[in-house]
Design a protein around this motif. Sequence first.
Motif, PDB file in Angstrom:
ATOM      1  N   SER A  39       0.799  -1.224  -0.084  1.00  9.87           N
ATOM      2  CA  SER A  39      -0.004   0.107  -0.063  1.00  9.87           C
ATOM      3  C   SER A  39       0.812   1.311   0.079  1.00  9.87           C
ATOM      4  CB  SER A  39      -1.144   0.005   1.163  1.00  9.87           C
ATOM      5  OG  SER A  39      -1.810  -0.802   0.893  1.00  9.87           O
ATOM      6  N   SER A 214      -5.959   3.002  -0.324  1.00 12.38           N
ATOM      7  CA  SER A 214      -4.607   2.000  -0.370  1.00 12.38           C
ATOM      8  C   SER A 214      -4.210   2.153   1.007  1.00 12.38           C
ATOM      9  CB  SER A 214      -3.486   2.514  -1.021  1.00 12.38           C
ATOM     10  OG  SER A 214      -3.696   1.972  -2.669  1.00 12.38           O
ATOM     11  N   PHE A 217      -6.946   0.070   3.290  1.00 13.68           N
ATOM     12  CA  PHE A 217      -6.706  -1.412   2.868  1.00 13.68           C
ATOM     13  C   PHE A 217      -5.613  -1.862   3.805  1.00 13.68           C
ATOM     14  CE2 PHE A 217      -4.488  -4.833   0.783  1.00 13.68           C
ATOM     15  CZ  PHE A 217      -5.385  -5.751   0.721  1.00 13.68           C
ATOM     16  N   ILE A 362      -7.784  -3.600  -5.268  1.00  7.25           N
ATOM     17  CA  ILE A 362      -8.264  -2.534  -3.927  1.00  7.25           C
ATOM     18  C   ILE A 362      -9.220  -1.621  -4.300  1.00  7.25           C
ATOM     19  CG2 ILE A 362      -7.102  -0.892  -2.595  1.00  7.25           C
ATOM     20  CD1 ILE A 362      -4.651  -2.530  -2.677  1.00  7.25           C
ATOM     21  N   SER A 366     -13.222  -1.462  -2.657  1.00  3.66           N
ATOM     22  CA  SER A 366     -13.217  -0.477  -1.686  1.00  3.66           C
ATOM     23  C   SER A 366     -14.570   0.046  -1.388  1.00  3.66           C
ATOM     24  CB  SER A 366     -12.123   0.359  -1.745  1.00  3.66           C
ATOM     25  OG  SER A 366     -10.617  -0.314  -1.460  1.00  3.66           O
TER      26      SER A 366
END
Length: 478
Positions: A39, A214, A217, A362, A366
Amino acid sequence: MGEESQASDDKVVLKRKITLFNGVGIIIGTIIGSGIFISPTGVYKYTGSVAVSLLIWLLSGLLSTLGALCYAELGTSIMRSGGDYAYIYTAFGPLPAFLRMWIALLIIRPTTQAIVALTFGHYVVKPFFADCEPPEDAVKLLAAVCLCVLTAVNCISVRWTMRIQDVFTSSKLLALVIIIISGLCYIFMGHTENFQKPFEGQYDAGNIALAFYSGLFAFGGWNYLNFVTEELQDPYKNLPRAIWIAMPMVTIIYVMANLAYFAVVSKMELNTNPAIAAILGDRIFGSWSWLIPVFVALSTFGGVNGVLFTSARLFATGAQEGHMPQFFSLFHIQKQTPIPSLIFTCLFSLLMLTTSNVFELINYFSQTLWLSVGASVVGMLWLRRAKPDIPRPIKVHILIPYVFLLAIGCLVIIPAITNPRDTAIGIAILLSGIPVYYLCVKWKGKPEMYHTFSGTILRFLQKLCSCIYVDSSEKLSD
């Protein structure tokens, strides 16, 4: 009796085997999976600024902590495994809860497991391809092996699953401590050139939201202990304790790890190579650089384990409420593991391995994830008004859920404006669950052929996996 259960009338009662230390291990072990090792590239890619990236990491930790506090109230007032699904069911009824289960089945859980497993595969093969990108097929194959091995372990024993979680949590914390100390030493040696003009970069509201995706995540997993509250010892005390211990630890570790990355890895490398931990290892440890990919592989291995463990419990809870096929609610009579649910979860995750682009995955899942989290917190506020008398051992200040919901609103709405295609796909998948609900759940007059077929499958799985129904301590529909 070891892991044998107390069975009667073809049902098994889950034992509370998860201790406070196990709970902290589940949260930290699931959060610190692949995120901190891939990330940072995603956050920097959308900001181009060292200072803004670090700020996003700090705010991501704060936002996750606010969410975890809201979930502490939810988890101690609704004592039922299933997490978001259980809370949305209690607050808004069966259809919204089914839609939450639907997107978890098709998007959220398989994608999460695929991302972490792909990161495992990437770092395992990285030492053999130091000067180039590893073969995509090799990465996918190792990711598939990781998923299958851990599914087998989860099927065999809850205790072994927890031991893996505890051991790999300890190893990944050691790896990050080594990275942090090495990076700080590198800074103290005078290498501060990467921190020149820290706010310089190109970013707007849409890119900031994607950068948060990111960052957040990497913090994913702060609510996973809520999926196994029925197996947690003394949950009224241990759930909030686990959150208070785990979240500050992870936030500090993440910010310090990013400082180390920024000190050692150049801005160009951050934009082009997601395996930044491997770059740091090559630059600092020389001939011992192979240790970093090994530690990252161990970290992501534990991360996949935590997600698999909680995913199977989520689908089992849905089956107990009649929202999933009944075989999801089958647990092994002695091992107390949801074998059919685990196998199905693994198969869906393997389907997600058709792509190896982690950042696309991702961004894809999300929005739906944060939409469901927001719905749970709205449900918490609604239950305060609709059911003020239910026990609430923990009751957070009213500002916490409102600030959290404001942030979630930005995370969902801004990308919907800047990237409508992914949003439209997510909404279409969500709405596709409505006819499925009315056809498979609500419709009671199904033909006899349907019941015969489903019953045959159920009996076959019961015999094949030595499973029976679990007896939940509380039904959501009660």
